[in-house]
Design an enzyme around this catalytic site. Structure first.
Site, short mmCIF file in Angstrom:
data_model
loop_
_atom_site.label_atom_id
_atom_site.label_comp_id
_atom_site.label_asym_id
_atom_site.label_seq_id
_atom_site.Cartn_x
_atom_site.Cartn_y
_atom_site.Cartn_z
N GLU A 53 -3.48 8.25 -5.01
CA GLU A 53 -3.76 7.59 -6.28
C GLU A 53 -4.99 8.20 -6.94
OE1 GLU A 53 -1.84 3.26 -5.06
OE2 GLU A 53 -4.02 3.49 -5.07
N HIS A 97 -1.06 0.80 -9.95
CA HIS A 97 -1.87 -0.03 -9.06
C HIS A 97 -2.62 -1.13 -9.82
CE1 HIS A 97 -3.92 0.04 -4.87
NE2 HIS A 97 -3.93 -1.20 -5.37
N ARG A 99 0.84 -1.18 0.00
CA ARG A 99 0.00 0.00 0.00
C ARG A 99 0.88 1.24 0.00
NH1 ARG A 99 -3.43 -2.63 -1.62
NH2 ARG A 99 -5.57 -2.96 -0.88
#
Length: 310
Positions: A260, A283, A232
């Site tokens: 993000e 991601h 993360r």
């Protein structure tokens, strides 16, 4: 039964027919906060990947019986409020273990083989101008013989450990939860960072891991060390990492970020960082085709288990 998927675009192009069979599915590519109540007002089931459902919103959704999180992490839903309102919350665990492990290895190989740099070299047609058949401008490194440190030895960490050990790396790990049940040496964080040639992060973001890797930890990395984060964003302080990448020869491969999408102003996009020292992906480690199929089937199963369609 009305089922509302608030951010279906996050799963890309995929087959949702197994969910459509369970009720009336309405999918939105993405939903901003101000549109949630209008879109989900009569929903019995909400599916969300990253759209945040807090107490204020949940209190205004009287029909809601189930929230299906299209991911493993549950931090986008107020779990306490959902429990108080008798709304079940179901996530999906384990669906992307294989793909995240594979992506970890791909990032490592990309950095160690300087794949993006050599790809750009050939596509620029500079290779076509070369008087020789090879270009060894960048140092190429083997995994065999390297020390690979793993931060977070859950299912993904164990999968990575198995793969890289088969490739000749020596594996050790640091447990972010304090658990020591693995057939590999456990080290302190400081020792792991100091001794490892490659470090990969597979931990969740929580009180123990937020800001785990900052300037003090980065300073003790070996020269030419590689740090990979597929856990993360927020586990690594990105500003500190950027400064270390500018200052000396270390390498970073990241699939997750503090914010993000990554803002254009991110220090990691600084022109002062040599491009071959960083490798990014947006991601996507969880999102391989087989993983998304498993995720969608598991969401359908959660709906079937929790709610019997009339």
């Amino acid at each position: 039964m009305k089922i509302v998927f608030l951010d279906a675009m996050t799963l890309g192009e995929c087959d949702l027919s197994c969910i459509e069979k369970l009720g009336t599915l309405i999918s939105y590519p993405y939903t901003h906060r101000e549109d949630i109540l209008k879109r989900a007002k009569e929903a019995i089931v909400i599916i969300t990947n990253k759209v945040v459902l807090d107490k204020e919103l949940l209190q205004q959704l009287p029909c809601l019986k189930l929230i299906c999180i299209a991911a493993t992490g549950t931090n986008n839903v107020d779990l306490k409020a959902a429990q108080e309102l008798n709304i079940a919350v179901k996530n999906v665990a384990g669906y992307s273990t294989a793909s995240v492990a594979q992506h970890t290895i791909a990032l490592a190989l990309g950095i160690m083989g300087k794949i993006s740099s050599y790809d750009a070299y050939v596509k620029s047609k500079e290779y076509s101008k070369s008087p020789i058949f090879v270009n060894l401008q960048y140092e190429l490194c083997d995994i065999e013989g390297k020390k690979w440190g793993i931060i977070g030895m859950g299912a993904i960490g164990r999968k990575v450990a198995h793969i890289v050990a088969s490739m000749g790396a020596t594996v050790s790990y640091y447990s972010t939860s304090g658990t020591n049940m693995q057939p590999y040496p456990q080290q302190s964080l400081k020792a792991l960072l100091k001794e490892s040639d490659i470090i990969s992060i597979h931990a969740p973001l929580n009180e123990q891991t937020k800001g785990l890797i900052q300037v003090e930890e980065l300073n003790i990395l070996k020269d030419k060390a590689i740090i990979i984060n597929v856990g993360r964003g927020g586990i690594i302080n990105e500003n500190d990492l950027a400064q270390e990448l500018i200052k000396r020869e270390i390498y970073a491969a990241l699939d997750v970020f503090e914010q993000e999408p990554m803002p254009a102003s991110s220090p990691l996009l600084s022109q002062h960082i040599p491009s071959h020292r960083v490798l990014f992906s947006p991601h996507v480690a969880w999102g391989y085709v087989a993983s998304r199929k498993r995720l969608i089937n598991a969401i359908a199963q959660n709906i079937q288990t929790c709610i019997t369609p009339k």
